[in-house]
Design a protein around this motif. Structure first.
Motif, PDB file in Angstrom:
ATOM      1  N   SER A  33       0.811  -1.219   0.000  1.00  0.00           N
ATOM      2  CA  SER A  33       0.000   0.000   0.000  1.00  0.00           C
ATOM      3  C   SER A  33       0.846   1.272   0.000  1.00  0.00           C
ATOM      4  O   SER A  33       0.319   2.362  -0.186  1.00  0.00           O
ATOM      5  CB  SER A  33      -0.960   0.010   1.200  1.00  0.00           C
ATOM      6  N   THR A  34       2.164   1.143   0.193  1.00  0.00           N
ATOM      7  CA  THR A  34       3.042   2.310   0.207  1.00  0.00           C
ATOM      8  C   THR A  34       3.491   2.633  -1.211  1.00  0.00           C
ATOM      9  O   THR A  34       4.199   1.853  -1.839  1.00  0.00           O
ATOM     10  CB  THR A  34       4.266   2.080   1.117  1.00  0.00           C
ATOM     11  N   VAL A  35       3.086   3.798  -1.687  1.00  0.00           N
ATOM     12  CA  VAL A  35       3.420   4.241  -3.036  1.00  0.00           C
ATOM     13  C   VAL A  35       4.732   5.025  -3.023  1.00  0.00           C
ATOM     14  O   VAL A  35       5.566   4.874  -3.904  1.00  0.00           O
ATOM     15  CB  VAL A  35       2.283   5.111  -3.617  1.00  0.00           C
ATOM     16  N   GLU A  36       4.901   5.872  -2.015  1.00  0.00           N
ATOM     17  CA  GLU A  36       6.104   6.687  -1.861  1.00  0.00           C
ATOM     18  C   GLU A  36       6.467   6.739  -0.381  1.00  0.00           C
ATOM     19  O   GLU A  36       5.588   6.716   0.472  1.00  0.00           O
ATOM     20  CB  GLU A  36       5.862   8.139  -2.311  1.00  0.00           C
ATOM     21  N   CYS A  37       7.772   6.853  -0.109  1.00  0.00           N
ATOM     22  CA  CYS A  37       8.227   7.014   1.268  1.00  0.00           C
ATOM     23  C   CYS A  37       9.636   7.600   1.240  1.00  0.00           C
ATOM     24  O   CYS A  37      10.499   7.105   0.515  1.00  0.00           O
ATOM     25  CB  CYS A  37       8.219   5.672   1.998  1.00  0.00           C
ATOM     26  N   GLU A  38       9.843   8.653   2.035  1.00  0.00           N
ATOM     27  CA  GLU A  38      11.162   9.266   2.118  1.00  0.00           C
ATOM     28  C   GLU A  38      11.360   9.863   3.505  1.00  0.00           C
ATOM     29  O   GLU A  38      10.403  10.248   4.170  1.00  0.00           O
ATOM     30  CB  GLU A  38      11.336  10.355   1.057  1.00  0.00           C
ATOM     31  N   GLN A  39      12.608   9.921   3.916  1.00  0.00           N
ATOM     32  CA  GLN A  39      12.944  10.548   5.192  1.00  0.00           C
ATOM     33  C   GLN A  39      13.093  12.046   4.964  1.00  0.00           C
ATOM     34  O   GLN A  39      13.790  12.479   4.047  1.00  0.00           O
ATOM     35  CB  GLN A  39      14.241   9.951   5.758  1.00  0.00           C
ATOM     36  N   LEU A  40      12.429  12.836   5.793  1.00  0.00           N
ATOM     37  CA  LEU A  40      12.472  14.294   5.661  1.00  0.00           C
ATOM     38  C   LEU A  40      13.601  14.925   6.460  1.00  0.00           C
ATOM     39  O   LEU A  40      14.182  15.916   6.029  1.00  0.00           O
ATOM     40  CB  LEU A  40      11.147  14.918   6.115  1.00  0.00           C
ATOM     41  N   THR A  41      13.880  14.377   7.637  1.00  0.00           N
ATOM     42  CA  THR A  41      14.897  14.951   8.509  1.00  0.00           C
ATOM     43  C   THR A  41      16.256  14.362   8.195  1.00  0.00           C
ATOM     44  O   THR A  41      16.368  13.231   7.742  1.00  0.00           O
ATOM     45  CB  THR A  41      14.543  14.712   9.996  1.00  0.00           C
ATOM     46  N   ASP A  42      17.300  15.147   8.446  1.00  0.00           N
ATOM     47  CA  ASP A  42      18.663  14.686   8.218  1.00  0.00           C
ATOM     48  C   ASP A  42      19.119  13.783   9.362  1.00  0.00           C
ATOM     49  O   ASP A  42      18.580  13.838  10.463  1.00  0.00           O
ATOM     50  CB  ASP A  42      19.621  15.877   8.112  1.00  0.00           C
ATOM     51  N   GLY A  43      20.135  12.980   9.077  1.00  0.00           N
ATOM     52  CA  GLY A  43      20.746  12.161  10.116  1.00  0.00           C
ATOM     53  C   GLY A  43      20.156  10.777  10.203  1.00  0.00           C
ATOM     54  O   GLY A  43      19.313  10.373   9.403  1.00  0.00           O
ATOM     55  N   GLU A  44      20.624  10.058  11.219  1.00  0.00           N
ATOM     56  CA  GLU A  44      20.172   8.684  11.439  1.00  0.00           C
ATOM     57  C   GLU A  44      18.764   8.671  12.007  1.00  0.00           C
ATOM     58  O   GLU A  44      18.322   9.618  12.652  1.00  0.00           O
ATOM     59  CB  GLU A  44      21.127   7.969  12.390  1.00  0.00           C
ATOM     60  N   LEU A  45      18.077   7.556  11.789  1.00  0.00           N
ATOM     61  CA  LEU A  45      16.728   7.377  12.302  1.00  0.00           C
ATOM     62  C   LEU A  45      16.740   7.369  13.820  1.00  0.00           C
ATOM     63  O   LEU A  45      17.617   6.768  14.451  1.00  0.00           O
ATOM     64  CB  LEU A  45      16.166   6.051  11.778  1.00  0.00           C
ATOM     65  N   GLY A  46      15.775   8.026  14.431  1.00  0.00           N
ATOM     66  CA  GLY A  46      15.634   8.058  15.879  1.00  0.00           C
ATOM     67  C   GLY A  46      14.372   8.811  16.256  1.00  0.00           C
ATOM     68  O   GLY A  46      13.613   9.261  15.388  1.00  0.00           O
ATOM     69  N   VAL A  47      14.120   8.969  17.549  1.00  0.00           N
ATOM     70  CA  VAL A  47      12.966   9.732  18.014  1.00  0.00           C
ATOM     71  C   VAL A  47      13.064  11.139  17.435  1.00  0.00           C
ATOM     72  O   VAL A  47      14.120  11.769  17.470  1.00  0.00           O
ATOM     73  CB  VAL A  47      12.903   9.757  19.559  1.00  0.00           C
ATOM     74  N   GLY A  48      11.968  11.598  16.845  1.00  0.00           N
ATOM     75  CA  GLY A  48      11.930  12.917  16.220  1.00  0.00           C
ATOM     76  C   GLY A  48      12.134  12.893  14.714  1.00  0.00           C
ATOM     77  O   GLY A  48      11.814  13.864  14.027  1.00  0.00           O
ATOM     78  N   GLU A  70       9.078   6.481  19.255  1.00  0.00           N
ATOM     79  CA  GLU A  70       9.766   5.408  19.981  1.00  0.00           C
ATOM     80  C   GLU A  70      10.773   4.792  19.029  1.00  0.00           C
ATOM     81  O   GLU A  70      10.470   4.544  17.865  1.00  0.00           O
ATOM     82  CB  GLU A  70       8.758   4.351  20.438  1.00  0.00           C
ATOM     83  N   TYR A  71      11.968   4.565  19.530  1.00  0.00           N
ATOM     84  CA  TYR A  71      13.004   3.983  18.692  1.00  0.00           C
ATOM     85  C   TYR A  71      14.003   3.252  19.571  1.00  0.00           C
ATOM     86  O   TYR A  71      14.714   3.855  20.353  1.00  0.00           O
ATOM     87  CB  TYR A  71      13.721   5.081  17.880  1.00  0.00           C
ATOM     88  N   GLU A  72      14.008   1.939  19.450  1.00  0.00           N
ATOM     89  CA  GLU A  72      14.951   1.097  20.164  1.00  0.00           C
ATOM     90  C   GLU A  72      15.588   0.183  19.124  1.00  0.00           C
ATOM     91  O   GLU A  72      14.968  -0.799  18.688  1.00  0.00           O
ATOM     92  CB  GLU A  72      14.246   0.283  21.254  1.00  0.00           C
ATOM     93  N   PRO A  73      16.820   0.516  18.684  1.00  0.00           N
ATOM     94  CA  PRO A  73      17.446  -0.227  17.588  1.00  0.00           C
ATOM     95  C   PRO A  73      17.376  -1.744  17.759  1.00  0.00           C
ATOM     96  O   PRO A  73      17.556  -2.269  18.849  1.00  0.00           O
ATOM     97  CB  PRO A  73      18.892   0.264  17.627  1.00  0.00           C
ATOM     98  N   LEU A  74      17.070  -2.397  16.650  1.00  0.00           N
ATOM     99  CA  LEU A  74      16.958  -3.853  16.525  1.00  0.00           C
ATOM    100  C   LEU A  74      15.744  -4.434  17.249  1.00  0.00           C
ATOM    101  O   LEU A  74      15.575  -5.649  17.274  1.00  0.00           O
ATOM    102  CB  LEU A  74      18.231  -4.562  17.001  1.00  0.00           C
ATOM    103  N   LYS A  75      14.892  -3.569  17.825  1.00  0.00           N
ATOM    104  CA  LYS A  75      13.736  -4.080  18.568  1.00  0.00           C
ATOM    105  C   LYS A  75      12.415  -3.467  18.143  1.00  0.00           C
ATOM    106  O   LYS A  75      11.490  -4.181  17.786  1.00  0.00           O
ATOM    107  CB  LYS A  75      13.940  -3.886  20.063  1.00  0.00           C
ATOM    108  N   VAL A  76      12.300  -2.134  18.234  1.00  0.00           N
ATOM    109  CA  VAL A  76      11.004  -1.507  17.979  1.00  0.00           C
ATOM    110  C   VAL A  76      11.175  -0.074  17.474  1.00  0.00           C
ATOM    111  O   VAL A  76      12.089   0.639  17.903  1.00  0.00           O
ATOM    112  CB  VAL A  76      10.109  -1.537  19.241  1.00  0.00           C
ATOM    113  N   ALA A  77      10.289   0.299  16.560  1.00  0.00           N
ATOM    114  CA  ALA A  77      10.202   1.679  16.091  1.00  0.00           C
ATOM    115  C   ALA A  77       8.720   2.000  15.931  1.00  0.00           C
ATOM    116  O   ALA A  77       7.979   1.236  15.308  1.00  0.00           O
ATOM    117  CB  ALA A  77      10.937   1.865  14.769  1.00  0.00           C
ATOM    118  N   THR A  78       8.303   3.122  16.523  1.00  0.00           N
ATOM    119  CA  THR A  78       6.914   3.551  16.439  1.00  0.00           C
ATOM    120  C   THR A  78       6.868   4.967  15.904  1.00  0.00           C
ATOM    121  O   THR A  78       7.579   5.842  16.405  1.00  0.00           O
ATOM    122  CB  THR A  78       6.231   3.495  17.825  1.00  0.00           C
ATOM    123  N   SER A  79       6.032   5.165  14.897  1.00  0.00           N
ATOM    124  CA  SER A  79       5.841   6.503  14.347  1.00  0.00           C
ATOM    125  C   SER A  79       4.359   6.867  14.441  1.00  0.00           C
ATOM    126  O   SER A  79       3.490   6.002  14.399  1.00  0.00           O
ATOM    127  CB  SER A  79       6.326   6.573  12.899  1.00  0.00           C
TER     128      SER A  79
END
Length: 148
Positions: A33-48, A70-79
């Protein structure tokens, strides 16, 4: 609040699965169902961190921006959606198991899907979207184990 949650076992280490699913641009390659997806913020993935995307559900286009809460590497990410016609929270959870990684994807959305389909359609939309999510997870498992 409609909830869709599906899981799949991927015959790869959690680190490899995590490395793939935490790159925004990879999502359209496996999530149907995802047609497009991009990261808007610079840097590595994390809270914020914010992602922008387009999802198609039952032929309807939904533009969105999410922020990781929420971001816990190798375990969980919530947006959580911060710009969208539909409020939603999406969680990816990984668990190392014998034979690979248990990958679970959960989406909690507002009742009535923001008026796009209406509250009475919630069970139908949730059931259809649940099938799409499961097919996407099966696709992800196939994609990540092709070379193994």
């Amino acid at each position: 609040m409609p909830v869709v949650e599906q899981s799949v076992v991927i015959a790869r280490p959690a680190s490899e699965v995590w490395s793939f699913v935490t790159v925004a641009e990879n999502w359209p390659s496996w999530e149907a169902s995802t047609v497009e997806c991009e990261q808007l913020t610079d840097g590595e993935l994390g809270v914020g961190t914010r992602w922008r995307g387009v999802t198609r559900i039952l032929g309807r286009r939904l533009d969105w921006v999410t922020e990781f809460v929420e971001y816990e590497p190798l375990k969980v990410a919530t947006s959580k959606s911060v710009e969208s016609k539909v409020g939603f929270t999406a969680t990816t959870r990984l668990e190392e198991i014998d034979g690979g990684t248990l990958f679970t994807y959960r989406v909690d959305s507002e009742s009535g899907l923001g008026g796009i389909f209406g509250k009475l359609a919630d069970p139908i939309v949730a059931k259809a979207y649940s099938r799409t999510v499961q097919a996407s997870l099966d696709n992800l498992a196939d994609l990540l184990t092709i070379d193994s």
